[in-house]
Design an enzyme around this catalytic site. Structure first.
Site: not given
Length: 285
Positions: A17-19, A69, A73, A162, A205, A212
């Protein structure tokens, strides 16, 4: 705000994570020693603790706030003292502010994408947008798009049920009927007549390369957005640029979410450009 700032991130597999760097650099730039801890629920000691126990420990040890995350959540909501109305309507919390021993839940994913869209593509044509992907970040992105002014939004998913559930939920939250769920099979025909396209799937990713949908359907007048930020330039965005499309990379949403969280945690006004520079300085690793 005075003194130091202690923050954390609860989630699974959050090592890359870059957070943490975003919050630590911004806090320091504003004159506050800032520590941001990863609380990875795949590893001890967090692995052996429930979310309620983690929250109580954070309150007891003086944390100012926590980001939340995947996959916590929704789960975290049952253990908070108060939840913001927006987060309630979305059904997910990604930001927990700890104030006077109480936990307050918020969701900055919607505002994060909205900020990125307005900053990165301020004059985007929002007449007809196709969003591919109805899981993960899909709900927050769809709500953002409608609130930004999208007139018609098609949400495509491999599972058409969905997609329709997400469409129904977004319509309920936004008080309209602008969103419709469709299958991904044949989505290229819908994309050809869209003014904008958003990828809200994991495809692109590093662990799941490719696109997609068949990007040969893109046309130069369109804008194309991707929520993925590792890599920052996905195959979709590279293909879109080659077609002459304007693009919005996933770093915009990631930084926008962090900016909103930092401001909730600290009560300070974040410097968006500085936080984006910190994000980009971490490279593609």
């Amino acid at each position: 705000m005075s003194g130091s700032i202690l923050l954390g991130l609860i989630g699974e597999g959050i090592g890359p994570s870059r957070t943490p760097a975003l919050h630590e650099a911004e806090g320091l730039a504003q004159g506050h020693a800032t520590v941001y801890r990863r609380i990875d629920t795949l590893n001890p000691p967090a692995r052996d603790m429930g979310i309620e126990e983690i929250l109580k420990a954070a309150v007891a040890t003086g944390f100012n706030g926590l980001n939340v995350t995947h996959p916590h959540k929704q789960e975290v909501m049952a253990h908070l003292d108060e939840i913001d109305e927006r987060a309630k309507s979305i059904g997910a919390v990604n930001t927990v502010v700890i104030r006077d021993g109480k936990t307050h839940g918020y969701n900055t994913d919607v505002t994060g994408y909205a900020r990125g869209l307005s900053e990165g593509l301020p004059d985007a044509d929002l007449s007809r947008v196709v969003q591919v992907g109805a899981g993960g970040a899909g709900f927050a992105v769809a709500v953002s798009l409608i609130e930004a002014g999208v007139a018609e939004l098609l949400v495509a998913d491999i599972d058409p049920e969905r997609a329709q559930r997400l469409a129904d939920n977004v319509n309920a939250v936004t008080g309209g009927n602008k969103v419709r769920g469709v299958p991904t099979a044949g989505i290229e025909e819908e994309i050809r007549t869209a003014t904008g396209v958003v990828n809200a799937t994991p495809v692109g990713m590093k662990e799941l390369p490719g696109t997609a949908f068949d990007t040969s359907c893109l046309t130069p007048h369109q804008w194309v957005s991707d929520v993925i930020y590792m890599p920052i330039e996905t195959q979709l965005l590279a293909d879109a640029k080659a077609k002459g499309c304007r693009v919005l990379d996933g770093s915009r949403m990631a930084v926008g979410q962090a900016v909103a969280s930092f401001e909730l945690f600290t009560g300070l006004k974040a410097d968006v450009d500085r936080m984006r520079a910190t994000f980009l300085a971490q490279g593609e690793a």
